[in-house]
Write a protein that holds these residues in place. Structure first.
Motif, PDB file in Angstrom:
ATOM      1  N   GLY A  62       0.834  -1.191   0.000  1.00  0.00           N
ATOM      2  CA  GLY A  62       0.000   0.000   0.000  1.00  0.00           C
ATOM      3  C   GLY A  62       0.869   1.241   0.000  1.00  0.00           C
ATOM      4  O   GLY A  62       2.017   1.224   0.454  1.00  0.00           O
ATOM      5  N   VAL A  63       0.267   2.301  -0.489  1.00  0.00           N
ATOM      6  CA  VAL A  63       1.014   3.539  -0.648  1.00  0.00           C
ATOM      7  C   VAL A  63       1.381   4.134   0.715  1.00  0.00           C
ATOM      8  O   VAL A  63       2.218   5.022   0.816  1.00  0.00           O
ATOM      9  CB  VAL A  63       0.202   4.515  -1.526  1.00  0.00           C
ATOM     10  CG1 VAL A  63      -1.000   5.039  -0.758  1.00  0.00           C
ATOM     11  CG2 VAL A  63       1.043   5.647  -2.030  1.00  0.00           C
ATOM     12  N   TRP A  74       0.734  14.729  -0.081  1.00  0.00           N
ATOM     13  CA  TRP A  74       1.688  14.555  -1.164  1.00  0.00           C
ATOM     14  C   TRP A  74       3.065  14.614  -0.537  1.00  0.00           C
ATOM     15  O   TRP A  74       3.347  15.481   0.288  1.00  0.00           O
ATOM     16  CB  TRP A  74       1.565  15.665  -2.199  1.00  0.00           C
ATOM     17  CG  TRP A  74       0.389  15.508  -3.099  1.00  0.00           C
ATOM     18  CD1 TRP A  74      -0.527  14.495  -3.112  1.00  0.00           C
ATOM     19  CD2 TRP A  74      -0.013  16.408  -4.138  1.00  0.00           C
ATOM     20  NE1 TRP A  74      -1.463  14.713  -4.075  1.00  0.00           N
ATOM     21  CE2 TRP A  74      -1.176  15.873  -4.731  1.00  0.00           C
ATOM     22  CE3 TRP A  74       0.499  17.602  -4.631  1.00  0.00           C
ATOM     23  CZ2 TRP A  74      -1.832  16.497  -5.787  1.00  0.00           C
ATOM     24  CZ3 TRP A  74      -0.149  18.224  -5.676  1.00  0.00           C
ATOM     25  CH2 TRP A  74      -1.311  17.674  -6.252  1.00  0.00           C
ATOM     26  N   HIS A 131       2.548   7.031  -6.911  1.00  0.00           N
ATOM     27  CA  HIS A 131       2.034   7.942  -5.887  1.00  0.00           C
ATOM     28  C   HIS A 131       0.574   7.666  -5.590  1.00  0.00           C
ATOM     29  O   HIS A 131       0.108   7.867  -4.467  1.00  0.00           O
ATOM     30  CB  HIS A 131       2.236   9.372  -6.394  1.00  0.00           C
ATOM     31  CG  HIS A 131       1.202  10.355  -5.990  1.00  0.00           C
ATOM     32  ND1 HIS A 131       1.277  11.068  -4.826  1.00  0.00           N
ATOM     33  CD2 HIS A 131       0.059  10.740  -6.582  1.00  0.00           C
ATOM     34  CE1 HIS A 131       0.234  11.867  -4.733  1.00  0.00           C
ATOM     35  NE2 HIS A 131      -0.520  11.677  -5.775  1.00  0.00           N
ATOM     36  N   THR A 132      -0.173   7.175  -6.569  1.00  0.00           N
ATOM     37  CA  THR A 132      -1.608   7.017  -6.364  1.00  0.00           C
ATOM     38  C   THR A 132      -1.888   5.807  -5.484  1.00  0.00           C
ATOM     39  O   THR A 132      -1.074   4.908  -5.350  1.00  0.00           O
ATOM     40  CB  THR A 132      -2.360   6.823  -7.692  1.00  0.00           C
ATOM     41  OG1 THR A 132      -1.870   5.652  -8.321  1.00  0.00           O
ATOM     42  CG2 THR A 132      -2.170   8.016  -8.597  1.00  0.00           C
ATOM     43  N   GLY A 133      -3.074   5.827  -4.921  1.00  0.00           N
ATOM     44  CA  GLY A 133      -3.465   4.740  -4.035  1.00  0.00           C
ATOM     45  C   GLY A 133      -3.707   3.453  -4.789  1.00  0.00           C
ATOM     46  O   GLY A 133      -3.466   2.376  -4.282  1.00  0.00           O
ATOM     47  N   ARG A 134      -4.231   3.578  -6.001  1.00  0.00           N
ATOM     48  CA  ARG A 134      -4.531   2.367  -6.767  1.00  0.00           C
ATOM     49  C   ARG A 134      -3.941   2.504  -8.172  1.00  0.00           C
ATOM     50  O   ARG A 134      -4.657   2.782  -9.143  1.00  0.00           O
ATOM     51  CB  ARG A 134      -6.041   2.153  -6.844  1.00  0.00           C
ATOM     52  CG  ARG A 134      -6.678   2.081  -5.468  1.00  0.00           C
ATOM     53  CD  ARG A 134      -8.010   1.410  -5.477  1.00  0.00           C
ATOM     54  NE  ARG A 134      -9.048   2.156  -6.186  1.00  0.00           N
ATOM     55  CZ  ARG A 134     -10.267   1.681  -6.388  1.00  0.00           C
ATOM     56  NH1 ARG A 134     -10.579   0.483  -5.964  1.00  0.00           N
ATOM     57  NH2 ARG A 134     -11.165   2.398  -7.015  1.00  0.00           N
ATOM     58  N   TRP A 136      -3.027   0.475 -10.256  1.00  0.00           N
ATOM     59  CA  TRP A 136      -3.515  -0.441 -11.291  1.00  0.00           C
ATOM     60  C   TRP A 136      -4.717   0.121 -12.029  1.00  0.00           C
ATOM     61  O   TRP A 136      -5.077  -0.363 -13.083  1.00  0.00           O
ATOM     62  CB  TRP A 136      -3.828  -1.815 -10.689  1.00  0.00           C
ATOM     63  CG  TRP A 136      -4.603  -1.758  -9.409  1.00  0.00           C
ATOM     64  CD1 TRP A 136      -5.944  -1.858  -9.282  1.00  0.00           C
ATOM     65  CD2 TRP A 136      -4.081  -1.590  -8.093  1.00  0.00           C
ATOM     66  NE1 TRP A 136      -6.296  -1.750  -7.959  1.00  0.00           N
ATOM     67  CE2 TRP A 136      -5.178  -1.594  -7.201  1.00  0.00           C
ATOM     68  CE3 TRP A 136      -2.795  -1.433  -7.569  1.00  0.00           C
ATOM     69  CZ2 TRP A 136      -5.019  -1.439  -5.822  1.00  0.00           C
ATOM     70  CZ3 TRP A 136      -2.658  -1.293  -6.205  1.00  0.00           C
ATOM     71  CH2 TRP A 136      -3.754  -1.299  -5.350  1.00  0.00           C
ATOM     72  N   SER A 138      -5.103   3.790 -12.032  1.00  0.00           N
ATOM     73  CA  SER A 138      -4.819   5.168 -12.431  1.00  0.00           C
ATOM     74  C   SER A 138      -4.068   5.223 -13.739  1.00  0.00           C
ATOM     75  O   SER A 138      -4.133   6.217 -14.446  1.00  0.00           O
ATOM     76  CB  SER A 138      -4.043   5.886 -11.329  1.00  0.00           C
ATOM     77  OG  SER A 138      -2.914   5.155 -10.971  1.00  0.00           O
TER      78      SER A 138
ATOM     79  N   VAL B 870      -8.883   6.729  -7.599  1.00  0.00           N
ATOM     80  CA  VAL B 870      -7.582   6.080  -7.793  1.00  0.00           C
ATOM     81  C   VAL B 870      -6.598   6.506  -6.712  1.00  0.00           C
ATOM     82  O   VAL B 870      -5.495   5.993  -6.641  1.00  0.00           O
ATOM     83  CB  VAL B 870      -6.983   6.366  -9.183  1.00  0.00           C
ATOM     84  CG1 VAL B 870      -7.860   5.806 -10.273  1.00  0.00           C
ATOM     85  CG2 VAL B 870      -6.733   7.844  -9.397  1.00  0.00           C
ATOM     86  N   GLY B 871      -6.981   7.457  -5.895  1.00  0.00           N
ATOM     87  CA  GLY B 871      -6.139   7.812  -4.751  1.00  0.00           C
ATOM     88  C   GLY B 871      -5.014   8.776  -5.062  1.00  0.00           C
ATOM     89  O   GLY B 871      -3.889   8.578  -4.615  1.00  0.00           O
ATOM     90  N   PHE B 886      -7.817   9.078   4.035  1.00  0.00           N
ATOM     91  CA  PHE B 886      -7.296   8.215   2.978  1.00  0.00           C
ATOM     92  C   PHE B 886      -6.941   6.842   3.530  1.00  0.00           C
ATOM     93  O   PHE B 886      -6.361   6.725   4.603  1.00  0.00           O
ATOM     94  CB  PHE B 886      -6.057   8.865   2.353  1.00  0.00           C
ATOM     95  CG  PHE B 886      -5.537   8.120   1.159  1.00  0.00           C
ATOM     96  CD1 PHE B 886      -6.274   8.062  -0.013  1.00  0.00           C
ATOM     97  CD2 PHE B 886      -4.318   7.471   1.197  1.00  0.00           C
ATOM     98  CE1 PHE B 886      -5.805   7.370  -1.107  1.00  0.00           C
ATOM     99  CE2 PHE B 886      -3.835   6.778   0.103  1.00  0.00           C
ATOM    100  CZ  PHE B 886      -4.580   6.727  -1.056  1.00  0.00           C
ATOM    101  N   ARG B 918      -8.078  -0.281   0.132  1.00  0.00           N
ATOM    102  CA  ARG B 918      -6.919   0.590   0.265  1.00  0.00           C
ATOM    103  C   ARG B 918      -6.748   1.445  -0.992  1.00  0.00           C
ATOM    104  O   ARG B 918      -7.181   1.063  -2.072  1.00  0.00           O
ATOM    105  CB  ARG B 918      -5.671  -0.234   0.540  1.00  0.00           C
ATOM    106  CG  ARG B 918      -5.052  -0.905  -0.664  1.00  0.00           C
ATOM    107  CD  ARG B 918      -3.675  -1.411  -0.252  1.00  0.00           C
ATOM    108  NE  ARG B 918      -3.196  -2.497  -1.074  1.00  0.00           N
ATOM    109  CZ  ARG B 918      -2.250  -2.340  -1.996  1.00  0.00           C
ATOM    110  NH1 ARG B 918      -1.751  -1.162  -2.256  1.00  0.00           N
ATOM    111  NH2 ARG B 918      -1.829  -3.381  -2.681  1.00  0.00           N
ATOM    112  N   GLY B 919      -6.101   2.572  -0.780  1.00  0.00           N
ATOM    113  CA  GLY B 919      -5.849   3.454  -1.903  1.00  0.00           C
ATOM    114  C   GLY B 919      -7.022   4.332  -2.261  1.00  0.00           C
ATOM    115  O   GLY B 919      -7.015   4.971  -3.302  1.00  0.00           O
TER     116      GLY B 919
END
Lengths: 454, 1009
Positions: A62-63, A74, A131-134, A136, A138, B870-871, B886, B918-919
């Motif tokens: 996870g990010v 950020w 950087h994005t949470g997901r 896959w 984005s 997409v986070g 988040f 998550r994300g």
């Protein structure tokens, strides 16, 4: 191409003829790499591998492995993204704008500067994604494509989307521009190749270049057009990157000065990186007579000029923060200089504003060790500039209840290091497999034996 | 044109002629010479057709066809996302239960174990949410954080799932029952003891009495610490062993001395409900109450105070005696002396005394905190209330608060008997004495056989022969009398999840041989005592439906004041020298109270409302004490202290808390549990070990403490680090004094330049409803019930302490706390500001999301579509209120990384709310699931949602009724009226975000003179 600027010193030293140029430039491509190259390559590749395994773990876990937190959502990824995009600016500036302005001195460095641009943008491109949470999602949800989710489009009002367009356009144009410039030289390499496979590969890459007059004519027109296309990008890309901040409502971000300030900073950092790389390259690959002190001096002048612009921008920000009377804005700038992150602010000012001041003196401008150190300073300073902008504004914005202190995590450092590994790995491969100096263009600015001007 | 056409025509003809002639001598291409004439003709015919050439005449695909296929292929790429869903079966009811419809919740009225009336929301047969029962006369719809968190207790996978032995290995019921029955048989008369907490259930009380009678045993209770001195003082001074019912709604002036009645003292929900009724100045009630607080901790009551002064615990008696003297000449402690000795300003004390005199019979003085002179303080309090003529007016001894422990003997005799070897068999339920009392823990080893009835395998369970899994109030029958004459029934809403029993069932099983039907037991109790035989069934059904009744008040003897010698003894007590250089104050925290719920992740994750520390306790010291002792604290990393009281030491991290007396150290109870499951074990330090026994009372405050630094440091997990408004009061939090407010309601607003918007207002027109909220800062006490309610309603993940240290907290509504005044001073003031998504019309988050994951709805909500997110976290950055949360990790996989999402935890989830992966970004939705459901119901009837038909989870739970929610398009709605008030303000209005939430300023009643 006809007007030859009156330069006090020749652009290529050592009274070379065309054959020597070809031989010398092609040498690293045609001989087994030196030990030094191997050491450098293996080190960078290892660092790159380390960085990518960090990224892999982050994708798995996870990010949150990064140091980002509320309210500093950020962190390293955006800081380093902007940093690499900034680095990427010098290449296009040198290859396109200086080309249009007929600055002949660019010929010795434009190839590697452009390569640097492309590698820097590649490094930069990784960061918004991880950087994005997901990630896959984005990597394709950020593009406007017809989809099965109903009429679901991207948000054309979001600066992040503009970023996607700006960076991908920039990368595409830069890559095409670079490759177009490479074609005649690739043909030269092809013609000198003895091994069939080598012949085949460079043959395919050189797109059947024959060096005919008609070919050169088309080539130069294409090059002009691409230079024209790239020129606005030099200004637009970092302008749009700066919109990520300027369009928001966060104090310290919401300022109209950002576009020119970012562009100046980008060119500043880009030239510093070019100096760093050129100083190394001319030592390692014996290109001192092509990349002369004159070249480095000119670049140092640009570093000085853009450094002053950046310094002016810092001062202007402070003035406007005071002049605007907005308490939040004032608070942020006082925090920057005197708050918990003051150390980063003063690193930034020291590296970006004070250190280039040495270049007022000609002796310093032509001093290789000094300029190498200063160019590193500038790069450090420009990384910290982005750190200051991203972190300080977010950490202490409107509601004091949400303020927090930001810390980078080990993963952040790992990914940053990995991006440098990737950058140098790519650059070393470039030096090994492609002519680092544009032979064709260098020859055009050399005084020919017959006394003609090229 | 014509000539050209003619020419072409001629050429055609000419060509035709050549081609049709049998013998060709001319040809255009070599091929033509061998081609047949027809071939050539057909080819030629195709060469210049108008428009598009059809594809079937060419073998290779055309450019158009190619692009068409490519487009189709690209479009089909989308189907790659159509992944097979995991197999899951929807099984319809074979016999559909009456009244159950899939997706439609069923509500039951019941009673929580602490006596508050609740409504239980069940979905498909499982309870998922608790709400306060609005028809219950005591809590009137409000609930506190603990009761809200019972939902998680119920589904906690670490609950005892049946009987276990002392090693926590499963045992069988027959094993346990045989053991108990033989132990009961073997016990000497008087050797059987039952130790419980407060028993407020009349049925259970009768069962216990029967058990004690048949076994010739005794029932002991461990009273909640604060109640004991109050009841005993009333016995001594008024002749009634009881805690009066406090009617804060009738009091114009309230004085509290170390009694945190809004946060943790006795029944905070009841008190908050009645107290806040007198704070509704924004609803036009100008006769607001006035609260004076003298306290040695910083509590919710201190935050709510109009006048707050910090004292040392040893000053408690002096303050009350001083006031009593000033009011009526009672005792010999003058106000001047009280001011001198306590350091409270004389002006403040005088104001307090004057206010009390002015509102005789309309005031309440409460004291608490278990100080060094607990009984004397309560006696003084009784005396002061008596001279103020408050008994019978604001204090009700005739129908007192049922404290639920009068029936049993006290705790100390039990320990004495245990030590003397008089106890053969001990049953413990509802309390955890091994954790709370060292003396008990030592005495327990002298008891041969013991059984613990508990929800979890706690410290005491580990010492007993057997521990029995106790049924939760959601799965067992019972009843409660929370105030004399106020009864409610506890009905199960689900079959017991595990093989558990309630205490009543246990006791009946052990004393009778028949199979126990506890429902019948409860019913028969009620039939005997209340219901008439003929109509009992319908009466019973009615009780179950309503949840509470005030019928059938029990008569009690009323007390009268016995003044003999009281003034003299109390004056003598006030002369006692009890102060110490450094005094300890052990308080019960709003989240954990006595620590029984330590294994509840919601309550651990809930920040302490004052310090904002989660997952642990700390030693709070004032800034001046910290600087005197060199205690450092930076970014929540603080020095670790070693505290010594007598021979006991406690190692605990420090916390610098403004507004404390500079010689007082505060520690919260309920932490440092040794056996509280995966969540609660080894969090913080056990403050109970520093409590001492004095004159038969447990002393929590005022004992001399030695403070040492260990040299180590520790990072506390806090959710708020900055408490200073930085002069941003006008933009963020407006507050003013009552007299200023009465002169000009807008006094807190600056008449400076008005913000101009470049956008037209027409952009924000909502055709149907437009949801909005108004939060009354003058009522909000910061009790945080809304926070836990929101966790329960919206399936919010638990991040855990390590994540909170990184600033990753998931709460959708948070209690921002801001201090005013000099932080080094002992008397700072504080104000709460609940902060949640402001649902801005002009939302900064919406414009920056690149994938349109957060968009505006046509009823004014700022919607969040988790599936699209997409986070990038851009929205969270651009939110000036910082209310977006988040999911840095998959928080919903576990409870703070400590308990995995295993059975039966998934049953806790509200099926109407997406569980976030998550994300993904999340935030307050104004309980959009409730809005949609209610709006749809009324839409079916062709109506708009009427005002009040819809409540958000936070609003519903608020015991202070500080939150109003409704339709802003309806000018007559409650929320519209509140938002229209001149004094209402919006946070950071200057940014032109146009929030849908407005706040009503905090108004401090500093006296109207």
């Amino acid at each position: 191409m006809s007007a030859h600027p009156k330069l006090e010193e020749p652009l290529v030293e050592g009274h070379k003829d065309y054959a020597t140029v070809t031989n010398e430039v092609c040498k690293p491509l045609e001989s087994f790499p030196t030990k030094l190259w191997w050491y450098a390559f293996l080190t960078s590749a290892t660092i790159m591998g380390f960085g990518f395994s960090m990224i892999g773990y982050m994708l798995y876990k996870g990010v949150g492995m990064s140091g980002i937190r509320s309210p500093v959502n950020w962190g390293m990824m955006i800081i380093t993204f902007v940093f690499w995009i900034g680095i990427g600016h010098a290449g296009t500036l040198i290859s396109a704008i200086l080309f249009l302005f007929r600055q002949k001195w660019r010929t010795a460095i434009n190839r590697s500067a452009e390569a640097m641009t492309i590698f820097a943008v590649m490094c930069a491109g990784i960061f918004p994604l991880i950087h994005t949470g997901r990630p896959w999602y984005s990597f394709y949800w950020l593009f406007p494509y017809p989809n099965t989710m109903g009429p679901l489009w991207v948000n054309f009002r979001s600066p992040l989307l503009w970023d996607v367009f700006a960076v991908s356009t920039y990368f595409t144009i830069s890559a095409v521009f670079w490759y177009t410039g490479l074609v005649p030289d690739l043909a030269t390499v092809r013609d000198r190749s003895k091994h069939w496979l080598r012949k085949k590969i460079y043959g395919i890459l050189s797109l059947g270049w024959r060096g005919s007059g008609r070919g050169w004519h088309h080539y130069e027109i294409a090059y002009w057009i691409l230079a024209g296309l790239s020129t606005p990008l030099v200004l637009s890309v970092h302008t749009i990157v700066s919109f990520d901040f300027a369009v928001s409502i966060i104090p310290g971000w919401h300022t109209t000065i950002f576009p020119p300030y970012f562009v100046a900073g980008a060119i500043f950092s880009g030239f510093a990186m070019v100096v760093t790389l050129m100083v190394i390259a001319r030592e390692v690959f014996g290109l001192k007579e092509y990349i002369t002190l004159n070249h480095l001096e000119v670049m140092n002048k640009i570093i000085l000029a853009t450094g002053m612009m950046v310094g002016l921008a810092y001062a202007t920000e402070f003035f406007i923060a005071w002049y605007s009377g907005v308490p939040y804005e004032r608070f942020i700038f006082i925090q920057r200089a005197m708050g918990p992150y003051a150390w980063s602010y003063w690193i930034m000012v020291g590296c970006n504003v004070l250190s280039p001041q040495f270049f007022w003196v000609k002796k310093f401008r032509r001093n290789i060790p000094l300029m190498f150190v200063l160019s590193l300073f500038v790069n450090v300073g420009m990384w910290f500039e982005r750190f200051v902008i991203v972190v300080t504004s977010l950490a202490n914005d409107y509601l004091p209840s949400s303020w927090n202190y930001f810390r980078l995590s080990p993963w952040d450092y790992g990914v940053l290091l990995g991006s440098f590994g990737m950058f140098f790995t790519l650059f070393l491969l470039f030096c090994r497999f492609l002519p680092t100096i544009s032979m064709a263009e260098v020859k055009s600015v050399m005084p020919s034996k017959e006394g003609h001007h090229g | 044109m014509d000539s050209a056409k003619k020419q072409i025509e001629e050429l055609r003809k000419w060509e035709e002629k050549i081609l049709t002639s049998e013998k060709r001598t001319l040809w255009q291409a070599a091929d033509e010479s061998i081609e047949s004439r027809n071939e050539i003709l057909s080819r030629r015919a195709d060469e210049f057709v108008d428009g598009v050439k059809s594809d079937d005449v060419v073998d290779s695909p055309s450019r158009r066809r190619f692009l068409g296929w490519m487009g189709a292929a690209t479009a089909l790429m989308g189907t790659a996302a159509c992944k097979r869903r995991p197999d899951d079966h929807l099984v319809p009811y074979v016999h559909k239960p009456q009244g159950v419809v899939y997706g439609v919740p069923v509500w039951y009225a019941s009673t929580a174990s602490n006596g508050y009336g609740v409504l239980v929301k069940t979905r498909e047969g499982r309870p998922i949410k608790l709400e306060g029962n609005p028809d219950h006369p005591v809590n009137e719809g409000g609930l506190d954080a603990q009761t809200q968190a019972e939902m998680l207790n119920f589904y906690n996978p670490e609950r005892l799932r049946g009987p276990v032995n002392s090693k926590n290995k499963p045992a069988t019921w027959s094993e346990v029952d045989t053991f108990v029955k033989s132990a009961l048989k073997a016990a000497r008369p008087g050797g059987v003891r039952l130790l419980t907490g407060a028993v407020i259930s009349p049925t259970l009380g009768s069962v216990i009495k029967k058990f004690a009678d048949t076994t010739k045993g005794k029932h002991h209770t461990m009273p909640p610490l604060d109640q004991d001195p109050i009841a005993r003082a009333h016995e001594e001074a008024m002749g009634v062993f009881a805690v009066p019912t406090f009617r804060f709604d009738k009091a114009d002036v309230v004085v509290s001395v170390d009694a945190d009645f809004l946060g943790s003292w006795l029944r905070p929900v009841e008190f908050t409900k009645s107290f806040s009724k007198r704070r509704k100045i924004h609803r036009g009630d100008k006769n607001v109450n006035r609260l004076f607080v003298f306290e040695s901790s910083f509590t919710l009551t201190g935050v709510a105070a109009d006048h707050r002064a910090s004292i040392a615990p040893s000053h408690q008696l002096n303050i009350i005696m001083g006031l009593a003297n000033a009011v009526s000449g009672f005792g010999s402690v003058t106000l001047e002396r009280a001011a001198n000795e306590t350091g409270v300003s004389l002006k403040e004390l005088k104001e307090c005394a004057e206010a009390l005199v002015k509102s005789k019979g309309r005031s309440i003085v409460v004291a608490g905190g278990c100080g060094p002179q607990a009984l004397e303080v309560q006696l003084a309090c009784v005396a002061l209330n008596h001279v103020l003529q408050n008994y019978g007016a604001t204090l009700d001894l005739d129908s007192p608060m049922i404290t639920g422990y009068e029936s049993g003997e006290n705790f100390e005799p039990l320990v004495a008997d245990m030590n003397a070897g008089n106890v053969d068999f001990l049953v413990i339920q509802g309390v955890n004495p091994v954790y709370q009392s060292k003396a008990f823990s030592e005495a327990l080893s002298k008891v041969k056989a013991s059984v613990v009835v508990a929800h979890e395998f706690n410290e005491t369970a580990g010492r007993a022969s057997f521990a029995i899994g106790e049924s939760h109030f959601l799965e067992s029958w019972g009843d409660a009398e929370i105030r004399s004459g106020v009864f409610s029934i506890q009905q199960p809403v689900i079959e017991p999840l595990f093989d558990t029993r309630s205490l009543g069932e246990c006791l009946l099983t052990w004393t009778t041989d028949a199979k126990v039907d506890y429902r019948a037991v409860v019913q028969s109790y009620w039939k005997q005592n209340f219901g008439s035989a003929i109509s009992f069934d319908s009466w019973w059904a009615d009780q179950l439906r309503k949840g509470a009744t005030t019928a059938g008040s029990r008569s009690r003897k009323s007390g009268s004041f016995k003044s003999a010698n009281l003034a003299v003894t109390l004056s003598a007590a006030a002369n006692e020298k009890i102060s110490a250089p450094y005094e300890l104050a052990i308080y019960s925290s709003v989240n954990l109270r006595d620590g029984a719920h330590a294994n509840n992740a919601w309550l651990q994750e809930l920040p302490d409302p004052i310090s904002k520390v989660t997952w642990g306790n700390f030693a709070a010291v004032s800034p001046s004490l910290a600087s005197r002792l060199g205690i450092r604290s930076k970014n929540a990393t603080t020095d670790v202290l070693k505290l010594k009281v007598g021979g006991e030491t406690l190692v605990i991290p420090a916390f610098i808390q403004p507004g404390l007396k500079s010689n007082v150290v505060n520690i919260a109870m309920g932490y440092g549990r040794e056996s509280a499951g995966s969540i609660g074990t080894h969090l913080g330090a056990n403050a109970a070990s520093l409590a001492i026994l004095k004159k038969g009372f447990t002393q929590l405050r005022g004992q001399a403490v030695e403070i040492l630094k260990t040299g180590e440091s520790y990072e506390l997990a806090v959710t708020q680090k900055y408490f200073d408004l930085q002069g941003r009061d006008h933009d963020i939090l407006q507050q003013l004094t009552l007299s200023d407010f009465l002169k000009d309601p807008e006094a807190a607003k600056k008449a400076e330049h008005k913000a101009i918007s470049l956008y037209s207002d027409k952009e924000f027109v909502y055709p149907g409803h437009k949801w909005g909220m108004a939060i009354d800062l003058n009522s909000c006490t910061g009790c945080s019930a809304c926070v836990v309610s929101c966790y329960s309603e919206n399936n919010i993940g638990i991040a855990g302490a390590d994540q909170i240290r990184k600033g990753r907290h998931m709460a959708w509504i948070r209690m921002d706390l801001y201090y005013q005044g000099n932080p080094d001073s002992e008397n700072v003031e504080a104000t709460y500001e609940p902060m949640l998504c402001q649902q801005c019309d002009n939302a900064p988050c919406e414009t920056v999301c690149p994938v349109l994951a957060t968009v505006h709805s046509n009823d004014g909500l700022n919607d969040m579509s988790y599936n699209r997110c997409v986070g990038t976290r851009y929205c969270a950055n651009n939110c000036p209120y910082k209310v977006r949360r988040f999911n840095y990790f998959q928080y919903t996989d576990s409870l703070g990384g400590k308990i995995d999402m295993q059975d039966p935890l998934p049953m806790l989830m509200n099926p109407d709310v997406t569980i976030r992966s998550r994300g993904v970004m999340e935030k307050c939705t104004f309980c959009v699931q409730r809005i949609r459901k209610t709006a749809d119901e009324f839409k079916d009837q062709g109506k708009k949602v009427p005002d009040g038909a819809l409540k958000t989870a936070c609003q519903q739970s608020c015991p202070a009724d500080a939150i109003a929610f409704g339709d802003l398009n309806d000018p007559n709605s409650d929320v519209s009226k509140l938002q229209a008030l001149a004094q209402s303000f919006k946070v950071l209005e200057v940014l032109n975000t146009k929030p849908s939430v407005s706040y009503l300023p905090r108004i401090r009643n500093k006296g109207t003179a």
